[in-house]
Structure formats: C-alpha cells, structure tokens
Design a protein around this motif. Structure first.
Motif, PDB file in Angstrom:
ATOM      1  N   UNK A  33      11.904 -33.898 109.689  1.00  0.00           N
ATOM      2  CA  UNK A  33      11.599 -35.289 110.054  1.00  0.00           C
ATOM      3  C   UNK A  33      12.104 -35.568 111.470  1.00  0.00           C
ATOM      4  N   UNK A  34      13.346 -35.171 111.722  1.00  0.00           N
ATOM      5  CA  UNK A  34      13.952 -35.444 113.024  1.00  0.00           C
ATOM      6  C   UNK A  34      13.374 -34.536 114.105  1.00  0.00           C
ATOM      7  N   UNK A  35      13.181 -33.268 113.779  1.00  0.00           N
ATOM      8  CA  UNK A  35      12.674 -32.325 114.772  1.00  0.00           C
ATOM      9  C   UNK A  35      11.278 -32.709 115.250  1.00  0.00           C
ATOM     10  N   UNK A  36      10.442 -33.222 114.340  1.00  0.00           N
ATOM     11  CA  UNK A  36       9.062 -33.568 114.683  1.00  0.00           C
ATOM     12  C   UNK A  36       8.905 -35.044 115.062  1.00  0.00           C
ATOM     13  N   UNK A  37       9.999 -35.806 115.043  1.00  0.00           N
ATOM     14  CA  UNK A  37       9.939 -37.209 115.436  1.00  0.00           C
ATOM     15  C   UNK A  37       9.186 -38.088 114.457  1.00  0.00           C
ATOM     16  N   UNK A  38       9.312 -37.798 113.151  1.00  0.00           N
ATOM     17  CA  UNK A  38       8.615 -38.563 112.124  1.00  0.00           C
ATOM     18  C   UNK A  38       9.551 -39.571 111.473  1.00  0.00           C
ATOM     19  N   UNK A  39       8.964 -40.609 110.921  1.00  0.00           N
ATOM     20  CA  UNK A  39       9.732 -41.722 110.367  1.00  0.00           C
ATOM     21  C   UNK A  39       9.863 -41.592 108.858  1.00  0.00           C
ATOM     22  N   UNK A  40      11.070 -41.766 108.341  1.00  0.00           N
ATOM     23  CA  UNK A  40      11.298 -41.770 106.904  1.00  0.00           C
ATOM     24  C   UNK A  40      10.929 -43.136 106.318  1.00  0.00           C
ATOM     25  N   UNK A  41      10.372 -43.089 105.119  1.00  0.00           N
ATOM     26  CA  UNK A  41      10.100 -44.302 104.346  1.00  0.00           C
ATOM     27  C   UNK A  41      10.602 -44.040 102.939  1.00  0.00           C
ATOM     28  N   UNK A  42      11.357 -44.956 102.377  1.00  0.00           N
ATOM     29  CA  UNK A  42      11.975 -44.726 101.070  1.00  0.00           C
ATOM     30  C   UNK A  42      10.926 -44.576  99.977  1.00  0.00           C
ATOM     31  N   UNK A  43      11.129 -43.613  99.095  1.00  0.00           N
ATOM     32  CA  UNK A  43      10.285 -43.488  97.918  1.00  0.00           C
ATOM     33  C   UNK A  43      10.628 -44.577  96.917  1.00  0.00           C
ATOM     34  N   UNK A  44       9.702 -44.852  96.005  1.00  0.00           N
ATOM     35  CA  UNK A  44       9.925 -45.890  95.002  1.00  0.00           C
ATOM     36  C   UNK A  44      10.518 -45.330  93.718  1.00  0.00           C
ATOM     37  N   UNK A  45      10.064 -44.142  93.303  1.00  0.00           N
ATOM     38  CA  UNK A  45      10.499 -43.573  92.024  1.00  0.00           C
ATOM     39  C   UNK A  45      11.323 -42.305  92.177  1.00  0.00           C
ATOM     40  N   UNK A  46      11.481 -41.828  93.413  1.00  0.00           N
ATOM     41  CA  UNK A  46      12.274 -40.624  93.665  1.00  0.00           C
ATOM     42  C   UNK A  46      13.206 -40.876  94.845  1.00  0.00           C
TER      43      UNK A  46
END
Length: 208
Positions: A105-118
């Motif tokens: 995620x960090x290496x490719x510059x992508x954004x985390x979004x929280x999962x709902x059930x996991x």
C-alpha cells in the motif's frame, strides 16, 4: 498443422509460460491481507475465479507460498479488490517481491479504506472490494488454492447501472502471457439459447 508440447519434455517454467499464454484472459485478484504483526500486504494473483454461488465463495491460487497466503492462513481474512485499467502501474508495482515488513500500500502510494466485516484494509482507489473469510486451502503441487467465503461486497456507486456494475465502467485489467496485460476492448452481448428456442439446422460454421 499443429505443434505439440509435452510437460514431460519442457521445463516446468516453460510449460507454465505456455499455459499462461493460452489460458487467457485471466481476471486479477488484487488481494489485500494483514500479517499477524500488522503489516498490510497487497498483491495481484491472476489465477482467480468464482468457486461457489451458495455459499458465495471465490478462489485464487498462490503460486508458491507467498506473503498473501501466509497472512490469510494466520488471520483467516482477506479482501479481493478489482484491478482497474487506470491503476495498471500500481497493480504491477504491488507484484514486486518486497520483504514481509514492507507494505505494498505504502510502496505503491495507495490509500487504505477500512473493511466492514474483516480487519483488513480495502484499496480505496479500487471500485470493488470483496471481503472474505477463509473457507479452506488446497495444496496442489507447488501451488495452494485459497477459497474465501464472501462476507461483504462494496461497489463504487459511479460504476453501477442501477444495481448492476457496468463492465465499461469497471474497466478491469486481465493478465495474458509473459509481461502482457489486457483491457476490455470490444464487448459483445449474446443471450444463451434455450433448448425450446434452438433453431433447426443451426451450425456454428453457418455464421457469416
């Protein structure tokens, strides 16, 4: 004229290249997982399909025992994110063999979004995420098939046509042979023929 290839006569790597060149196009499971130490992993896997309708189970193959597999077995959770064409550089980057303590995620510059059930992050830039609980694994030679029961699906509203995701709006990537990638291209719509509607004398070769 045809050319014959035997897995007994080729190296496993060469026969693998043949298989991935002819089993095409292959959809990409962009799998996010989290290690027991809390490192978020993200990797593309191109052996991916739906395995069951009820219960809803999807499957991907880990070629070798990689970080995704180790994390999923340890935590019992993962997410399959759709890999769209506009993120081809990022999808490719997350296939880099980083060590386990580096988050793609960090290496490719992508954004985390929280999962709902996991307790695994989604890729916020991806239009679709399928949250999964590990159902089972199956070792087959040097690969491991991973089966996940889908516990929740989320789709970006802008790619929906009513309640159905539009294929042109999803614009998914696919994997081909070697370093080749595929995009949608032309899409044809053709309804399946019911037996009662089967036209007499029809032969595929009759098509103009």
């Amino acid at each position: 004229m045809r050319t014959d290839f035997s897995p007994d006569e080729l190296s496993s790597r060469d026969f693998y290249r043949l298989l991935t060149a002819v089993v095409v196009p292959r959809p990409i499971a962009w799998v996010s997982s989290t290690s027991p130490e809390g490192v978020d992993n993200l990797a593309p896997h191109s052996f991916f399909t739906v395995a069951s309708v009820n219960p809803p189970i999807i499957a991907f193959t880990s070629v070798g025992k990689k970080d995704s597999l180790r994390n999923i077995v340890a935590t019992g959770e993962f997410i399959v994110n759709l890999a769209p064409a506009n993120l081809i550089a990022e999808v490719n980057a997350t296939g880099t063999d980083f060590p386990p303590d580096v988050s793609e995620f960090d290496a490719a510059g992508l954004t985390r979004e929280a999962g709902l059930t996991v307790q695994v992050p989604r890729v916020a830039e991806s239009p679709v995420a399928l949250e999964c609980r590990l159902h089972s694994t199956l070792e087959m030679g040097d690969c491991v098939l991973v089966f996940g029961e889908v516990t929740h699906a989320v789709v970006a509203s802008e790619v929906l046509q009513g309640t159905h995701p539009g294929i042109d709006r999803l614009d998914p990537l696919s994997r081909l042979g070697l370093d080749e990638w595929g995009t949608m291209g032309d899409v044809s719509e053709l309804k399946r023929i019911r037996k009662d509607d089967w036209p007499g004398g029809f032969r595929p070769a009759d098509r103009a």
